[in-house]
Design a protein around this motif. Sequence first.
Motif, PDB file in Angstrom:
ATOM      1  N   ALA A   3      45.193  86.787  46.919  1.00  0.00           N
ATOM      2  CA  ALA A   3      43.806  87.050  47.328  1.00  0.00           C
ATOM      3  C   ALA A   3      42.871  86.116  46.573  1.00  0.00           C
ATOM      4  N   ARG A   4      41.830  85.715  47.218  1.00  0.00           N
ATOM      5  CA  ARG A   4      40.842  84.834  46.612  1.00  0.00           C
ATOM      6  C   ARG A   4      40.078  85.574  45.546  1.00  0.00           C
ATOM      7  N   GLN A   5      39.878  84.909  44.379  1.00  0.00           N
ATOM      8  CA  GLN A   5      39.181  85.581  43.290  1.00  0.00           C
ATOM      9  C   GLN A   5      37.673  85.398  43.436  1.00  0.00           C
ATOM     10  N   LYS A   6      36.941  86.366  42.929  1.00  0.00           N
ATOM     11  CA  LYS A   6      35.482  86.306  42.961  1.00  0.00           C
ATOM     12  C   LYS A   6      34.993  85.701  41.645  1.00  0.00           C
ATOM     13  N   TRP A   7      33.755  85.206  41.629  1.00  0.00           N
ATOM     14  CA  TRP A   7      33.212  84.587  40.415  1.00  0.00           C
ATOM     15  C   TRP A   7      33.101  85.586  39.290  1.00  0.00           C
TER      16      TRP A   7
END
Length: 156
Positions: A3-7
């Motif tokens: 999954a793409r990580q958030k800032w």
Amino acid sequence: MIARQKWADFAAKASIQPALFDATVSEKEQPRRRRPGSVKKPSIPERDIQRQILDGLATHPLVARIERINVMAGRLYGKDGKPSRFMRSCKSGRVDLDGFSVTGKVIAIEVKRPSTRNKLTDEQRTYLEQVKLAGGLSGVATCYEEAAAIVEGRNG
């Protein structure tokens, strides 16, 4: 699939790179400050102003010839090493730039830095006045624009 990580995920983690400097040292030791007025302001040397004016006037359409006058003075020595006599290349008070216009008028310009604009010797002041009374173009210049105004007769 990852999954793409958030800032916000990166901000929550501890920093990977160590600190570049120790903050406690900079809080204790302040840089030394100079007393007010002890630092000299940068100033442009007169020779650089002369070169700029000379290069500009060399291409000016009203100037037939312009050159720098070097007032030299010194003692001559004989072959035996004894001082013989004192020589000067021209009289004191001679201006820095000398020449003539295409109409035949003499051009005499004394070059000064902006901070020393009004510090003319009596001999220089007399020479500039003599050139002006004889119908020539003379004055004090601190930049090319002022020198061009003298050559064009706009210096008042």
